[in-house]
Design a protein around this motif. Structure first.
Motif, PDB file in Angstrom:
ATOM      1  N   HIS A  40      14.554  -7.124  13.134  1.00 51.52           N
ATOM      2  CA  HIS A  40      13.274  -7.818  13.036  1.00 51.52           C
ATOM      3  C   HIS A  40      12.262  -7.223  14.015  1.00 51.52           C
ATOM      4  CE1 HIS A  40      10.462 -11.034  12.277  1.00 51.52           C
ATOM      5  NE2 HIS A  40      10.377 -11.248  13.579  1.00 51.52           N
ATOM      6  N   GLY A  41      11.096  -6.852  13.504  1.00 49.85           N
ATOM      7  CA  GLY A  41      10.020  -6.340  14.331  1.00 49.85           C
ATOM      8  C   GLY A  41      10.055  -4.842  14.566  1.00 49.85           C
ATOM      9  N   LEU A  42      11.059  -4.155  14.046  1.00 47.17           N
ATOM     10  CA  LEU A  42      11.175  -2.712  14.269  1.00 47.17           C
ATOM     11  C   LEU A  42      10.032  -1.954  13.604  1.00 47.17           C
ATOM     12  CD1 LEU A  42      12.851  -0.456  15.531  1.00 47.17           C
ATOM     13  CD2 LEU A  42      14.168  -0.356  13.418  1.00 47.17           C
ATOM     14  N   ASP A  43       9.628  -2.382  12.417  1.00 45.35           N
ATOM     15  CA  ASP A  43       8.537  -1.700  11.720  1.00 45.35           C
ATOM     16  C   ASP A  43       7.234  -1.793  12.513  1.00 45.35           C
ATOM     17  OD1 ASP A  43       8.565  -4.416  11.257  1.00 45.35           O
ATOM     18  OD2 ASP A  43       7.841  -4.277   9.199  1.00 45.35           O
ATOM     19  N   LYS A  44       6.971  -2.933  13.114  1.00 53.48           N
ATOM     20  CA  LYS A  44       5.753  -3.086  13.921  1.00 53.48           C
ATOM     21  C   LYS A  44       5.852  -2.242  15.187  1.00 53.48           C
ATOM     22  CE  LYS A  44       3.721  -6.793  11.819  1.00 53.48           C
ATOM     23  NZ  LYS A  44       3.569  -6.349  10.459  1.00 53.48           N
ATOM     24  N   ALA A  45       7.042  -2.228  15.812  1.00 54.73           N
ATOM     25  CA  ALA A  45       7.231  -1.441  17.035  1.00 54.73           C
ATOM     26  C   ALA A  45       7.070   0.050  16.753  1.00 54.73           C
ATOM     27  CB  ALA A  45       8.603  -1.727  17.634  1.00 54.73           C
ATOM     28  N   MET A  46       7.473   0.497  15.568  1.00 54.93           N
ATOM     29  CA  MET A  46       7.337   1.908  15.204  1.00 54.93           C
ATOM     30  C   MET A  46       5.916   2.257  14.773  1.00 54.93           C
ATOM     31  SD  MET A  46      10.856   2.664  13.137  1.00 54.93           S
ATOM     32  CE  MET A  46      10.302   4.292  12.641  1.00 54.93           C
ATOM     33  N   GLY A  47       5.087   1.255  14.527  1.00 59.53           N
ATOM     34  CA  GLY A  47       3.713   1.489  14.110  1.00 59.53           C
ATOM     35  C   GLY A  47       3.571   1.794  12.635  1.00 59.53           C
ATOM     36  N   LEU A  48       4.526   1.310  11.823  1.00 57.37           N
ATOM     37  CA  LEU A  48       4.461   1.547  10.380  1.00 57.37           C
ATOM     38  C   LEU A  48       3.425   0.632   9.739  1.00 57.37           C
ATOM     39  CD1 LEU A  48       8.275   1.786   9.577  1.00 57.37           C
ATOM     40  CD2 LEU A  48       6.656   3.650   9.936  1.00 57.37           C
ATOM     41  N   GLU A  49       2.822   1.090   8.655  1.00 55.92           N
ATOM     42  CA  GLU A  49       1.842   0.288   7.923  1.00 55.92           C
ATOM     43  C   GLU A  49       2.551  -0.818   7.148  1.00 55.92           C
ATOM     44  OE1 GLU A  49      -0.477   2.739   5.364  1.00 55.92           O
ATOM     45  OE2 GLU A  49      -1.063   4.107   6.964  1.00 55.92           O
ATOM     46  N   ASP A  50       1.806  -1.878   6.828  1.00 53.49           N
ATOM     47  CA  ASP A  50       2.356  -2.950   6.006  1.00 53.49           C
ATOM     48  C   ASP A  50       2.636  -2.431   4.603  1.00 53.49           C
ATOM     49  OD1 ASP A  50       2.276  -4.847   8.013  1.00 53.49           O
ATOM     50  OD2 ASP A  50       0.270  -5.549   7.481  1.00 53.49           O
ATOM     51  N   THR A  51       3.620  -3.016   3.964  1.00 48.34           N
ATOM     52  CA  THR A  51       3.982  -2.603   2.611  1.00 48.34           C
ATOM     53  C   THR A  51       2.983  -3.169   1.593  1.00 48.34           C
ATOM     54  OG1 THR A  51       5.717  -2.650   0.949  1.00 48.34           O
ATOM     55  CG2 THR A  51       5.558  -4.565   2.363  1.00 48.34           C
ATOM     56  N   ARG A  52       2.840  -2.453   0.493  1.00 45.46           N
ATOM     57  CA  ARG A  52       1.952  -2.908  -0.578  1.00 45.46           C
ATOM     58  C   ARG A  52       2.755  -3.346  -1.800  1.00 45.46           C
ATOM     59  NH1 ARG A  52      -0.466   1.747   1.513  1.00 45.46           N
ATOM     60  NH2 ARG A  52       0.334   2.981  -0.178  1.00 45.46           N
ATOM     61  N   ILE A  53       4.034  -3.624  -1.613  1.00 44.58           N
ATOM     62  CA  ILE A  53       4.876  -3.986  -2.754  1.00 44.58           C
ATOM     63  C   ILE A  53       4.447  -5.332  -3.344  1.00 44.58           C
ATOM     64  CG2 ILE A  53       6.755  -5.119  -1.503  1.00 44.58           C
ATOM     65  CD1 ILE A  53       7.977  -2.744  -3.860  1.00 44.58           C
ATOM     66  N   ALA A  54       3.866  -6.224  -2.534  1.00 40.94           N
ATOM     67  CA  ALA A  54       3.409  -7.513  -3.055  1.00 40.94           C
ATOM     68  C   ALA A  54       2.253  -7.325  -4.039  1.00 40.94           C
ATOM     69  CB  ALA A  54       2.980  -8.428  -1.911  1.00 40.94           C
ATOM     70  N   ILE A  55       1.394  -6.357  -3.778  1.00 40.21           N
ATOM     71  CA  ILE A  55       0.284  -6.081  -4.689  1.00 40.21           C
ATOM     72  C   ILE A  55       0.823  -5.563  -6.017  1.00 40.21           C
ATOM     73  CG2 ILE A  55      -1.763  -4.644  -5.052  1.00 40.21           C
ATOM     74  CD1 ILE A  55      -2.071  -4.683  -1.950  1.00 40.21           C
ATOM     75  N   THR A  56       1.788  -4.642  -5.950  1.00 45.99           N
ATOM     76  CA  THR A  56       2.367  -4.134  -7.193  1.00 45.99           C
ATOM     77  C   THR A  56       3.122  -5.231  -7.931  1.00 45.99           C
ATOM     78  OG1 THR A  56       4.361  -3.361  -6.059  1.00 45.99           O
ATOM     79  CG2 THR A  56       2.570  -1.789  -6.312  1.00 45.99           C
ATOM     80  N   SER A  57       3.761  -6.120  -7.195  1.00 47.02           N
ATOM     81  CA  SER A  57       4.460  -7.238  -7.833  1.00 47.02           C
ATOM     82  C   SER A  57       3.481  -8.123  -8.606  1.00 47.02           C
ATOM     83  CB  SER A  57       5.192  -8.066  -6.780  1.00 47.02           C
ATOM     84  OG  SER A  57       5.770  -9.199  -7.362  1.00 47.02           O
ATOM     85  N   PHE A  58       2.333  -8.397  -8.013  1.00 43.21           N
ATOM     86  CA  PHE A  58       1.313  -9.196  -8.704  1.00 43.21           C
ATOM     87  C   PHE A  58       0.833  -8.490  -9.971  1.00 43.21           C
ATOM     88  CE2 PHE A  58      -3.166 -10.253  -9.442  1.00 43.21           C
ATOM     89  CZ  PHE A  58      -3.044 -11.616  -9.696  1.00 43.21           C
ATOM     90  N   MET A  59       0.597  -7.183  -9.875  1.00 45.73           N
ATOM     91  CA  MET A  59       0.140  -6.431 -11.054  1.00 45.73           C
ATOM     92  C   MET A  59       1.217  -6.432 -12.141  1.00 45.73           C
ATOM     93  SD  MET A  59      -2.133  -3.307  -9.470  1.00 45.73           S
ATOM     94  CE  MET A  59      -0.731  -2.344  -9.041  1.00 45.73           C
ATOM     95  N   TYR A  60       2.483  -6.284 -11.754  1.00 44.82           N
ATOM     96  CA  TYR A  60       3.565  -6.317 -12.727  1.00 44.82           C
ATOM     97  C   TYR A  60       3.701  -7.703 -13.355  1.00 44.82           C
ATOM     98  CZ  TYR A  60       4.999  -1.810 -10.808  1.00 44.82           C
ATOM     99  OH  TYR A  60       5.040  -0.509 -10.399  1.00 44.82           O
TER     100      TYR A  60
END
Length: 175
Positions: A40-60
């Motif tokens: 938990h929190g590793l992605d933020k600590a690494m400085g990774l961007e937020d995922t856009r999978i929720a946007i694609t899920s809405f479009m699907y």
């Protein structure tokens, strides 16, 4: 093209998190982190961007709803209208309350299945692909942080030992 990378192994996720924060504070680029479970929190600590999978899920989901509406209108109204339970089949709007469960199910079906396919393609995880795990211990109880070396091997090695690494390896990695 091969490039040199330094791999630091850790035995605890808290030590790994502190190491990632310290390495990022020193302005070094972390290529990848391999963990046996989500940290938990590793992605933020690494400085990774937020995922856009929720946007694609809405479009699907919208695509699934559209397919459901077009399919039901064609099948039940235009192609083969039937008198089921005395309900008129003259227009889609008159029958829409009966079609709501089908619309919901196809929306969820399209969103879920296409989202999984998108995730696998985006992650380059297709069938029969060779695993890219550099150390088999990261599937059990170790954590591995991988950094690119740019004429700073001694500095990185000293920094990684200071962060609590239990083992450090320098290897060639294919790009």
């Amino acid at each position: 093209m091969a490039s040199k990378v330094i791999q630091a192994l850790y035995t605890d996720d808290d030590i790994l998190m502190h190491a990632v924060k310290k390495v990022r504070a020193e302005h070094h680029h972390i290529e990848e982190v391999y963990t046996p479970f989500p940290v938990h929190g590793l992605d933020k600590a690494m400085g990774l961007e937020d995922t856009r999978i929720a946007i694609t899920s809405f479009m699907y989901g919208c695509l699934g709803l559209t397919v459901a509406i077009v399919m039901m209108n064609y099948i039940m109204i235009e192609d083969w209208p039937q008198d089921i339970g005395g309900k008129p089949s003259f227009s889609y709007l008159e029958n829409m309350p009966a079609f709501v469960p089908i619309m919901f199910e196809l929306t969820v079906f399209f969103a879920a299945h296409l989202m999984v396919i998108t995730f696998y393609l985006r992650s380059r995880m297709w069938p029969f692909k060779k695993a890219e795990n550099p150390d088999v211990r990261t599937t059990d109880d170790h954590f591995l942080m991988e950094l690119g070396i740019h004429d700073n091997e001694k500095e990185l090695t000293a920094l990684l030992w200071d962060t609590g690494a239990v083992e450090i390896n320098v290897t060639e990695k294919d790009s």
